[in-house]
Design an enzyme around this catalytic site. Sequence first.
Site, PDB file in Angstrom:
ATOM      1  N   ASP A 165      -8.443   1.830   9.243  1.00  0.00           N
ATOM      2  CA  ASP A 165      -8.412   3.237   8.884  1.00  0.00           C
ATOM      3  C   ASP A 165      -9.129   4.425   9.587  1.00  0.00           C
ATOM      4  OD1 ASP A 165      -6.760   2.023   6.660  1.00  0.00           O
ATOM      5  OD2 ASP A 165      -8.522   1.866   5.285  1.00  0.00           O
ATOM      6  N   GLU A 198       0.803  -1.272   0.054  1.00  0.00           N
ATOM      7  CA  GLU A 198      -0.010  -0.122   0.009  1.00  0.00           C
ATOM      8  C   GLU A 198       0.843   1.280  -0.053  1.00  0.00           C
ATOM      9  OE1 GLU A 198      -3.020  -0.299   3.198  1.00  0.00           O
ATOM     10  OE2 GLU A 198      -3.290  -2.420   2.498  1.00  0.00           O
ATOM     11  N   HIS A 214      -5.396   0.936  -1.598  1.00  0.00           N
ATOM     12  CA  HIS A 214      -5.728  -0.321  -1.297  1.00  0.00           C
ATOM     13  C   HIS A 214      -5.268  -1.219  -2.754  1.00  0.00           C
ATOM     14  CE1 HIS A 214      -9.069   0.473   1.846  1.00  0.00           C
ATOM     15  NE2 HIS A 214      -7.662   0.473   2.446  1.00  0.00           N
ATOM     16  N   HIS A 240      -3.932   6.747   1.142  1.00  0.00           N
ATOM     17  CA  HIS A 240      -3.375   5.709   0.746  1.00  0.00           C
ATOM     18  C   HIS A 240      -4.121   4.799  -0.198  1.00  0.00           C
ATOM     19  CE1 HIS A 240      -6.253   4.044   4.109  1.00  0.00           C
ATOM     20  NE2 HIS A 240      -6.100   2.885   3.742  1.00  0.00           N
TER      21      HIS A 240
HETATM   22 ZN   LIG Z   1      -6.882   1.165   4.352  1.00  0.00          ZN
END
Ligand SMILES: [Zn+2]
Length: 127
Positions: A88, A29, A77, A75
Amino acid sequence: MTARRKVWAIEADVLDMINEASRDTLPNEFVAALRAEKGVITEILLFPGSVSNEHAAFMQLHMLPIDLSVVGTVHSHPGPSNRPSNEDVHLFGNFGSTHIITCLPYDRRSWQAYDRSGRPVELEVVD
Ligand SMILES: [Zn+2]
């Protein structure tokens, strides 16, 4: 009409950069901080060193110098869902007002912004 959020837009270039970096970081990620000027996200702030774990990277946020232009995080995925995990949402609550998650296939439509409670928010894309 509701009042405009403090952070209301993101530059198209920044979005493209995020998606490109997310692709490059697969299968891991990609994580970065978001910087805004006058409510528009204009820059991503990369963490020093290579990052292989999302949550380790989020932890590094606390070590960033105090910078009021940092408004949140982004971020990626490595799958087809851009919905925040419970973890998260917990991390969003600790830091910043605006968080972006992008997912496969990392294009202009595969991302979503969230507030600190993990609720989806609209961000305009500007040039
Ligand atoms: Zn996440």
